[in-house]
Design a protein around this motif. Structure first.
Motif, PDB file in Angstrom:
ATOM      1  N   UNK A   1      12.743  33.219  30.720  1.00 45.39           N
ATOM      2  CA  UNK A   1      13.559  33.236  32.236  1.00 45.39           C
ATOM      3  C   UNK A   1      14.790  32.372  32.156  1.00 45.39           C
ATOM      4  N   UNK A   2      14.977  31.409  31.107  1.00 44.36           N
ATOM      5  CA  UNK A   2      15.708  30.579  31.237  1.00 44.36           C
ATOM      6  C   UNK A   2      16.424  30.426  29.877  1.00 44.36           C
ATOM      7  N   UNK A   3      17.321  29.744  29.608  1.00 43.44           N
ATOM      8  CA  UNK A   3      18.242  29.574  28.312  1.00 43.44           C
ATOM      9  C   UNK A   3      17.350  28.646  27.225  1.00 43.44           C
TER      10      UNK A   3
ATOM     11  N   UNK B   1      17.266  25.801  24.233  1.00 47.57           N
ATOM     12  CA  UNK B   1      18.200  24.902  23.441  1.00 47.57           C
ATOM     13  C   UNK B   1      17.309  24.256  22.409  1.00 47.57           C
TER      14      UNK B   1
ATOM     15  N   UNK C   1      16.574  36.767  32.628  1.00 48.24           N
ATOM     16  CA  UNK C   1      16.980  35.343  32.483  1.00 48.24           C
ATOM     17  C   UNK C   1      17.517  34.982  34.067  1.00 48.24           C
ATOM     18  N   UNK C   2      17.235  33.957  34.506  1.00 47.88           N
ATOM     19  CA  UNK C   2      17.567  33.361  35.666  1.00 47.88           C
ATOM     20  C   UNK C   2      18.577  32.169  35.808  1.00 47.88           C
ATOM     21  N   UNK C   3      18.672  31.741  34.620  1.00 46.12           N
ATOM     22  CA  UNK C   3      19.755  30.401  34.363  1.00 46.12           C
ATOM     23  C   UNK C   3      20.121  30.367  33.065  1.00 46.12           C
ATOM     24  N   UNK C   4      21.291  29.211  32.970  1.00 47.91           N
ATOM     25  CA  UNK C   4      21.689  28.980  31.757  1.00 47.91           C
ATOM     26  C   UNK C   4      23.048  29.866  31.500  1.00 47.91           C
ATOM     27  N   UNK C   5      23.845  29.105  30.618  1.00 45.10           N
ATOM     28  CA  UNK C   5      24.964  30.246  30.209  1.00 45.10           C
ATOM     29  C   UNK C   5      24.919  31.134  28.986  1.00 45.10           C
ATOM     30  N   UNK C   6      23.813  30.932  28.207  1.00 43.42           N
ATOM     31  CA  UNK C   6      23.403  31.451  27.110  1.00 43.42           C
ATOM     32  C   UNK C   6      22.000  31.798  26.794  1.00 43.42           C
TER      33      UNK C   6
ATOM     34  N   UNK D   1      21.158  28.074  23.005  1.00 36.27           N
ATOM     35  CA  UNK D   1      22.188  27.191  22.608  1.00 36.27           C
ATOM     36  C   UNK D   1      21.683  25.938  21.563  1.00 36.27           C
TER      37      UNK D   1
ATOM     38  N   UNK E   1      22.067  36.837  29.727  1.00 35.01           N
ATOM     39  CA  UNK E   1      22.903  37.032  30.994  1.00 35.01           C
ATOM     40  C   UNK E   1      24.223  36.644  30.644  1.00 35.01           C
ATOM     41  N   UNK E   2      24.509  35.410  29.579  1.00 33.23           N
ATOM     42  CA  UNK E   2      25.759  35.144  29.199  1.00 33.23           C
ATOM     43  C   UNK E   2      26.022  35.317  27.724  1.00 33.23           C
TER      44      UNK E   2
ATOM     45  N   UNK F   1      24.911  30.241  21.067  1.00 38.32           N
ATOM     46  CA  UNK F   1      26.202  29.693  20.964  1.00 38.32           C
ATOM     47  C   UNK F   1      25.729  28.454  20.172  1.00 38.32           C
TER      48      UNK F   1
END
Lengths: 333, 402
Positions: B58-60, B62, B85-90, B93, B110-111, B115
């Motif tokens: 659900x989330x990025x 890292x 996915x609900x959050x984070x830019x990638x 990470x 989503x992003x 990365x």
């Protein structure tokens, strides 16, 4: 820029004796735990608070507030700083207070009003010998214990505007995404320019130059719009959008002190925005907020488009409004 | 003798820490927390192993610990699924050095996909990033996205569906991208504002543009160059551009094979280029006005060696394409240049004599194509060899391949 931290504890001890209380040692913060190398399991372990609900700070743990706060889905925040007795606080880049090793910053996030208010998480920044460490603690249903949540968490909350959202507690690494500078964790909130002179006077015994420069968020309707917008962007965006930080590769520098218009987005083309560009050509188009990527991304709640990427799942309408007003008032080119 | 032995033991201990752990993570309930916690607690030398299966996230995620390996059971077996996915830019990470990523997939972030930023000496091997709905402007920008790093080895990676570049390396140094497949992205592979890169033996197909070597203004790291593009198969890059406007790749014309924009010292040779109907090979200056005194918008020392090409631009996306095609006898020659140079006749572009080309013969940077005066390409032949001994990923990274 020196402050000695013996006074409060000494006063507390004196009070205890004169009140006839048994000569118990005054409550103390667990310095060894802050400076150690473990990841304490509960917030209570530190002794930052006298009560399990973390409302009453232990002597030496000092509450503070910021002129311009970071928006976190509308969470109410309670901020505290702890500096070990006898240690000095100095002033660094961007007027950031430089806390000595052994210091801690504590910030609790809560939703709901009055008696119905519930704490969701408490984030702790510990200054250890080899640098700052950021740790998230999540509160239990009984609201009497917050437990370390290295991997973060999600909690259903109701925002002040009444929206039901899945609120994200960041994981330990995500703490660093915002608090990272040149690869190391650093505090970002307590800058002299974002703190009141009165608080600085009482905390430092001195008011440093540049104190209380950022306008108060509550005064946004009457304060200078450029100052308000730039302060808002500094506090909400510039921890990533600056050289040496998470979004450095974007070339966008939203710090308060950045002077070159292109650097803070004016007629600047996006670099790695992807669909975050929204089909727009520039970060800021003077006079035209609707054509500005900055506004488009602030006004989105869609992952991959929305900015900031972390710590925000709803749009901060009042923040968007200030930035729109600022861009709208710029002379079109 | 004893002393020698002791030294050897000490070295061995240092090279493989006795405490290195292997942490295995299974898919299923709480995968997000279990995997993320393992990534946080990992220490140098540790391996985090993804079992086969689909990890619903659900989330990025890292990773910020140096020297960690994250590996799965194969790029089709262990899938990190970010569809919800609900959050984070990638999706993932990486912000630490000497990380190895191997044998797993990232789907529908989503992003961006994966990365790695400020992550030196990173190895991406047999990793897949896919947007499973195919090309769409709503897909994330980059699939594999190392940036601001020194030492990048990408080998056997597959990326498809990115709304910007499948494999994008930005503002970095010492880079190798090889044996990888980039398909149905806007740009297949992009090397941007980077130095000392080798792009070889990749299959780049179905994109809008195949391989882009760009240098852009206004970025913290400028003056890209020293890029070698060789032995790639660049074919059928005929997908309509689906990048959101505003991004530089939104200006890439569908049917572009290998494109060099600005940059200093680029060699393009021994590639096979088929069905890239705007231009198999394009060399241009940065086309827009800019405000960056440190930026050089012109290509310099660009060598086009022998490449195996078809007839060239058979269906170019240029204004006045019909007239151009008629003028050039039905197809635009394979090498296209805009004609812009820092100083006239300064050896901007050198082309193998067997490679035919044409030029827009523009005379002013940043003024668009209105002044174009198309004509046959008239430039010198490629010169002597270039020293590429310190181009590409550092040799030490090869040891981490399996």
């Amino acid at each position: 820029m020196i402050r000695h931290f013996g006074i409060l504890a000494a006063a507390a001890a004196t009070l205890a004796i004169t009140a006839g209380v048994q000569a118990l040692p005054p409550p103390k913060v667990n310095d060894a735990l802050i400076a150690g190398d473990t990841l304490p399991k509960t917030l209570g372990d530190y002794g930052f608070f006298l009560d399990t609900a973390a409302n009453d700070p232990t002597p030496g743990v000092v509450p503070y507030r910021l002129n311009m706060p970071l928006f976190s889905d509308g969470a109410e925040k309670y901020r505290f700083v702890y500096v070990p007795e006898g240690e000095d606080v100095r002033l660094g880049e961007q007027s950031l207070l430089q806390f000595p090793v052994g210091s801690a910053l504590i910030k609790t996030f809560a939703f709901g009003e009055g008696e119905n208010q519930r704490k969701i998480e408490t984030r702790v920044l510990l200054h250890r010998a080899d640098g700052w460490v950021a740790l998230p603690y999540v509160w239990n249903d009984d609201q009497n214990e917050a437990t370390l949540a290295l991997a973060g968490a999600r909690r259903e909350v109701t925002t002040p505007q009444g929206q039901q959202i899945s609120y994200r507690v960041p994981n330990k690494n995500q703490c660093k995404e915002c608090h990272g500078l040149q690869g190391a964790v650093t505090p970002i909130g307590p800058k002299a320019r974002n703190l009141s002179a009165a608080w600085l006077q009482s905390f430092l015994g001195d008011v440093p130059e540049g104190a209380e420069t950022l306008p108060l968020w509550e005064h946004r309707d009457t304060a200078d719009v450029a100052a308000t917008a730039r302060a808002y962007l500094d506090v909400n965006c510039a921890h990533c959008h600056r050289p040496g930080a998470t979004a450095s590769n974007s070339g966008l520098d939203l710090r308060w002190e950045t002077e070159a218009p292109q650097a803070f987005g004016v007629n600047k083309r996006p670099v790695a925005a992807g669909r975050g560009s929204g089909g727009l050509m520039f970060d800021i188009v003077p006079g035209d907020p609707e054509a500005s990527i900055l506004v488009y991304r602030m006004a989105s709640d869609e992952p991959g488009v929305a900015m900031p990427e972390l710590g925000k799942s709803i749009v901060h309408e009042d923040g968007v409004e200030v930035v729109e007003r600022w861009i709208g008032g710029m002379a079109a080119q | 003798m004893i002393r020698t032995l002791l030294v050897a033991t000490a070295l061995a201990t240092f090279a493989s820490p006795a405490l290195a752990e292997t942490i295995t993570i299974a898919p299923g309930e709480d995968a997000q927390e279990r995997l993320q916690e393992a990534l946080i607690l990992a220490e140098a030398g540790d391996e985090i192993v993804l079992e086969a299966g689909r990890f619903t996230l659900t989330d990025g995620l890292s990773l910020d610990a140096d020297g960690v390996t994250l590996r799965g059971a194969g790029m089709h077996a262990s899938v990190l699924d970010f569809t919800g996915q609900q959050g984070a830019g990638e999706g993932l990470l990486v912000t630490s050095d000497s990380v190895t990523l191997r044998d797993f997939a990232v789907e529908n972030p989503k992003g961006d996909g994966i990365k790695s930023k400020g992550a030196d000496d990173i190895v991406y091997q047999r990793v897949r990033v896919t947007w499973t709905n195919g090309p769409a402007s709503t897909n994330g920008a980059y699939g594999v996205y190392p940036v601001e790093s020194t030492g990048i080895l990408i080998d056997g990676v597959e990326v498809s569906g990115a709304s910007d570049a499948g494999i994008y390396v930005g503002q970095s140094n010492r880079i190798t991208v090889r044996n990888s497949i980039a398909s149905y992205n806007v740009a297949g592979i992009e090397i941007e504002n980077s130095r000392k890169a080798i792009v070889e033996r990749n299959y780049v197909t179905g994109n809008t543009g195949g391989i882009l070597v760009f240098d852009l203004p206004g970025l913290p790291v400028k003056n890209g160059g020293e890029v070698l593009v060789r032995n790639n198969l660049v074919a059928n890059n005929t997908t309509a551009n689906f990048a959101p406007e505003g991004n530089i790749v939104a200006s890439v014309r569908r049917g572009t094979g290998i494109m060099v924009m600005a940059n200093d010292t680029v060699w393009v040779g021994q590639n096979m280029l088929y069905d890239n109907p705007t231009a198999p090979i394009m060399v241009i200056a940065y086309p827009m006005p800019f405000d960056d005194p440190e930026y050089n918008p012109y290509p310099r020392d660009i060598s086009i060696g022998f490449n195996s090409v078809d007839e060239g631009g058979t269906d170019p996306r240029f204004e006045g394409a019909e007239m151009l095609l008629a003028a050039f006898g039905g197809a635009l020659p394979p090498v296209m240049w805009d004609g812009l140079e820092e100083t006239p006749d300064s050896g901007t572009l050198m082309v193998h004599p067997e490679m035919k080309g044409w030029s827009l013969n523009l005379t002013e940077q940043g003024k668009g194509l209105d002044a174009a005066n198309p004509g046959p390409l008239d430039v010198g032949a490629i010169g002597g060899p270039i020293d590429i001994s310190d181009w590409g990923a550092p040799q030490a990274l090869e040891a981490r391949l399996q």
